[in-house]
Design a protein around this motif. Structure first.
Motif, PDB file in Angstrom:
ATOM      1  N   GLY A 241       8.563-115.392   1.959  1.00 42.65           N
ATOM      2  CA  GLY A 241       9.812-114.117   1.684  1.00 42.65           C
ATOM      3  C   GLY A 241      10.011-112.688   2.749  1.00 42.65           C
ATOM      4  O   GLY A 241       8.915-112.751   3.372  1.00 42.65           O
ATOM      5  N   ALA A 242      11.067-112.502   1.814  1.00 41.32           N
ATOM      6  CA  ALA A 242      11.486-111.109   3.206  1.00 41.32           C
ATOM      7  C   ALA A 242      10.049-110.447   2.597  1.00 41.32           C
ATOM      8  O   ALA A 242      10.076-109.792   1.346  1.00 41.32           O
ATOM      9  CB  ALA A 242      12.509-110.823   1.593  1.00 41.32           C
ATOM     10  N   TYR A 243      10.524-108.672   3.153  1.00 38.19           N
ATOM     11  CA  TYR A 243       9.522-107.878   3.200  1.00 38.19           C
ATOM     12  C   TYR A 243      10.327-106.738   1.985  1.00 38.19           C
ATOM     13  O   TYR A 243      11.970-106.913   2.077  1.00 38.19           O
ATOM     14  CB  TYR A 243       9.609-106.963   4.442  1.00 38.19           C
ATOM     15  CG  TYR A 243       8.422-107.399   5.255  1.00 38.19           C
ATOM     16  CD1 TYR A 243       7.686-108.461   5.503  1.00 38.19           C
ATOM     17  CD2 TYR A 243       8.095-107.277   6.854  1.00 38.19           C
ATOM     18  CE1 TYR A 243       6.169-108.846   6.249  1.00 38.19           C
ATOM     19  CE2 TYR A 243       8.403-107.875   7.896  1.00 38.19           C
ATOM     20  CZ  TYR A 243       6.790-108.656   6.995  1.00 38.19           C
ATOM     21  OH  TYR A 243       6.112-109.139   8.253  1.00 38.19           O
ATOM     22  N   THR A 244       9.634-106.744   1.060  1.00 39.86           N
ATOM     23  CA  THR A 244      10.129-105.747  -0.008  1.00 39.86           C
ATOM     24  C   THR A 244       9.579-105.098  -1.207  1.00 39.86           C
ATOM     25  O   THR A 244       8.062-105.094  -0.504  1.00 39.86           O
ATOM     26  CB  THR A 244      11.028-106.816  -1.555  1.00 39.86           C
ATOM     27  OG1 THR A 244      12.013-106.963  -2.083  1.00 39.86           O
ATOM     28  CG2 THR A 244       9.629-108.018  -1.786  1.00 39.86           C
TER      29      THR A 244
ATOM     30  N   TYR B  30      18.774-105.930  -2.857  1.00 38.76           N
ATOM     31  CA  TYR B  30      18.709-104.385  -2.593  1.00 38.76           C
ATOM     32  C   TYR B  30      17.154-103.758  -2.447  1.00 38.76           C
ATOM     33  O   TYR B  30      17.415-102.237  -1.933  1.00 38.76           O
ATOM     34  CB  TYR B  30      19.438-103.946  -4.296  1.00 38.76           C
ATOM     35  CG  TYR B  30      19.319-102.507  -4.168  1.00 38.76           C
ATOM     36  CD1 TYR B  30      20.277-101.519  -3.884  1.00 38.76           C
ATOM     37  CD2 TYR B  30      17.606-101.239  -4.316  1.00 38.76           C
ATOM     38  CE1 TYR B  30      20.388-100.643  -4.288  1.00 38.76           C
ATOM     39  CE2 TYR B  30      17.610-100.542  -4.793  1.00 38.76           C
ATOM     40  CZ  TYR B  30      19.154-100.153  -4.678  1.00 38.76           C
ATOM     41  OH  TYR B  30      18.892 -98.116  -4.776  1.00 38.76           O
ATOM     42  N   TYR B  31      16.227-104.367  -2.660  1.00 43.96           N
ATOM     43  CA  TYR B  31      15.336-103.587  -2.754  1.00 43.96           C
ATOM     44  C   TYR B  31      13.911-104.562  -1.311  1.00 43.96           C
ATOM     45  O   TYR B  31      13.459-104.247  -0.609  1.00 43.96           O
ATOM     46  CB  TYR B  31      13.735-104.658  -3.419  1.00 43.96           C
ATOM     47  CG  TYR B  31      14.325-103.710  -4.525  1.00 43.96           C
ATOM     48  CD1 TYR B  31      14.389-102.964  -5.441  1.00 43.96           C
ATOM     49  CD2 TYR B  31      15.187-104.863  -5.440  1.00 43.96           C
ATOM     50  CE1 TYR B  31      14.414-102.000  -6.747  1.00 43.96           C
ATOM     51  CE2 TYR B  31      15.783-104.284  -6.730  1.00 43.96           C
ATOM     52  CZ  TYR B  31      15.225-102.977  -6.942  1.00 43.96           C
ATOM     53  OH  TYR B  31      15.619-103.029  -8.471  1.00 43.96           O
TER      54      TYR B  31
ATOM     55  N   ARG C 156      12.302 -98.140   5.522  1.00 44.77           N
ATOM     56  CA  ARG C 156      13.768 -98.577   4.841  1.00 44.77           C
ATOM     57  C   ARG C 156      14.773 -99.196   4.388  1.00 44.77           C
ATOM     58  O   ARG C 156      14.369-100.306   4.688  1.00 44.77           O
ATOM     59  CB  ARG C 156      14.749 -97.041   5.150  1.00 44.77           C
ATOM     60  CG  ARG C 156      13.436 -96.016   6.131  1.00 44.77           C
ATOM     61  CD  ARG C 156      14.436 -94.552   6.073  1.00 44.77           C
ATOM     62  NE  ARG C 156      15.016 -94.894   7.626  1.00 44.77           N
ATOM     63  CZ  ARG C 156      15.268 -94.877   8.766  1.00 44.77           C
ATOM     64  NH1 ARG C 156      13.247 -93.862   8.984  1.00 44.77           N
ATOM     65  NH2 ARG C 156      15.691 -94.743   9.922  1.00 44.77           N
ATOM     66  N   ALA C 157      15.265 -99.315   3.663  1.00 44.41           N
ATOM     67  CA  ALA C 157      17.012 -99.984   4.058  1.00 44.41           C
ATOM     68  C   ALA C 157      17.608-100.340   4.585  1.00 44.41           C
ATOM     69  O   ALA C 157      17.704 -99.022   5.549  1.00 44.41           O
ATOM     70  CB  ALA C 157      17.530 -99.832   2.825  1.00 44.41           C
ATOM     71  N   ILE C 158      18.381-101.285   5.143  1.00 44.99           N
ATOM     72  CA  ILE C 158      19.185-101.441   6.137  1.00 44.99           C
ATOM     73  C   ILE C 158      20.323-100.687   6.184  1.00 44.99           C
ATOM     74  O   ILE C 158      20.390 -99.953   7.016  1.00 44.99           O
ATOM     75  CB  ILE C 158      19.620-102.988   6.438  1.00 44.99           C
ATOM     76  CG1 ILE C 158      18.663-103.935   6.536  1.00 44.99           C
ATOM     77  CG2 ILE C 158      20.659-103.533   8.093  1.00 44.99           C
ATOM     78  CD1 ILE C 158      18.564-105.160   7.117  1.00 44.99           C
ATOM     79  N   ASN C 159      21.295-100.540   5.196  1.00 43.51           N
ATOM     80  CA  ASN C 159      21.966 -99.601   4.749  1.00 43.51           C
ATOM     81  C   ASN C 159      22.412 -99.695   3.520  1.00 43.51           C
ATOM     82  O   ASN C 159      22.743-100.832   2.728  1.00 43.51           O
ATOM     83  CB  ASN C 159      23.504-100.258   5.648  1.00 43.51           C
ATOM     84  CG  ASN C 159      24.233 -99.420   5.167  1.00 43.51           C
ATOM     85  OD1 ASN C 159      23.857 -98.195   4.980  1.00 43.51           O
ATOM     86  ND2 ASN C 159      25.859 -99.620   6.063  1.00 43.51           N
TER      87      ASN C 159
END
Length: 374
Positions: free
Chosen positions: A365-368, A324-325, A310-313
């Protein structure tokens, strides 16, 4: 000598030596007194080392005096319990590039020093320390020396700054130059989601050229050398903690897009290199709130059970911002999870649209993820 010097001290030492020469090149007033008294830590102090980067041990001693009444340089010197400091294990400049009568030494440094003294991982051993004072040359040993007992970290003395996975069991094969980087979470901690093939071997390395240090898995331990294997071909998550020499693993069996209101799951096939992707997928058959509620997240099934990504917030429509992703894994699997889900970019529901859905746990990179309406 097995000691290690810091470059700033070498530079300052050279300057001191030059200053100590008169116009005829003769050395003058370079003598210093020996440190007479060590203050901290207490003689025989027993320290259980901690893996935190902020964990330190404070050393302090009585100042020495210089013949020219100028500044004195100090070094904290370590040796084995039966050593005489003629060939010390390690030398550390005092704080302020050697210019103060105290030193702040990290637990991780002390862990390496204990390893050099022959203390095994997670074991307890004793070494001794003293202080050398100088004007940059002709160091003078303190009149006192003290013992220090350390309980080493369960992990490695030398922790890799980067980590890679290689071997014929991996998605990139055994060519070292093609090794896949493992995501660094924090100092000494790494993780990766990757496919491994049974009947073949893999290992972790700290470089992709030359002769890197190699690591493998043994029981519940992370060890130096050797190779590892999996009992069945699958997609695995490995989390490795070099600070305590351990690892955890789980087999990932499924990743689903989860539509919150309808609770519909749409499975994403594994594409490779930590990426799941479903292309040209048409969603149909949803009506009413099942169709119009735009909230979604992802659910992962594994040998450890089900988790959510999920998203953090988050409580807004997509903004075009990459962050956002971004995704984090959560263990509380619930239909509704306040403000921690994303929203469909469409304004008229899910049904009747064709999507490309990307879920990326690639180690660089970021998990997205991404959700694109065709």
């Amino acid at each position: 000598m097995k000691s290690i010097y810091f470059k700033p001290v070498m530079v300052i030492s050279l300057l001191f030596a030059l200053i100590a020469c008169n116009n005829d090149g003769e050395v003058r007033d370079i003598g210093v007194t020996a440190v007479k008294k060590l203050y901290e830590p207490d003689n025989g102090k027993d320290v259980a080392l901690q893996s935190s980067a902020s964990a330190t041990l404070y050393f302090e001693w009585e100042p020495a005096r210089a013949e020219d009444s100028g500044s004195v340089l100090y070094e904290v010197v370590f040796d084995k319990a039966d050593g005489n400091f003629s060939d010390p294990l390690f030398i550390v400049a005092s704080d302020n590039n050697g210019g103060t009568n105290h030193a702040t030494i990290t637990h991780k440094q002390l862990n390496r020093i204990a390893a050099m003294a022959g203390v095994e991982s997670a074991a307890r051993g004793t070494l001794k320390w003293t202080v050398f004072s100088s004007k940059g040359i002709n160091p003078v040993k303190a009149e006192e020396e003290r013992s220090l007992t350390l309980t080493r970290l369960a992990g490695f003395a030398d922790i890799p700054s980067q980590l890679y996975i290689t071997g014929d069991a991996t998605e990139v094969g055994p060519d070292l130059s093609n090794a896949l980087i493992v995501k660094k979470i924090t100092e000494g901690e790494f993780e990766i989601y990757t496919k491994l093939t049974e009947g073949r071997t893999f290992k972790f390395v700290n470089a992709v050229s030359g002769t890197p240090t190699e690591y493998s898995l043994s029981g519940e331990k992370l060890i130096e050398g050797g190779t590892s294997a999996v009992s069945k071909t699958g997609i695995y998550k490995y989390y490795l903690d070099f600070n305590i020499g351990s690892f955890t693993t789980k087999e990932v069996t499924k990743v689903n897009l989860f539509l919150n209101w309808s609770q519909r799951k749409i499975e994403l096939p594994y594409k490779g290199l930590g990426v799941w992707e479903l292309t040209n997928h048409t969603i149909s058959g949803l009506e009413g709130s099942d169709n119009s509620d735009d909230r979604y997240k992802f659910r992962m099934e594994s040998s450890d059970g089900e988790t959510e990504w999920r998203a953090i917030n988050n409580d807004s429509k997509p903004t075009g911002n990459d962050a956002y992703y971004y995704m984090v894994e959560r263990t509380n699997v619930e239909q509704w999870t306040n403000n921690q889900v994303w929203k469909n970019p469409a304004t008229d529901g899910w049904s009747g649209k064709t999507y490309d859905i990307l879920f990326s746990l690639h180690p660089e990179g970021a998990y997205t993820h991404n959700l694109v309406i065709k």
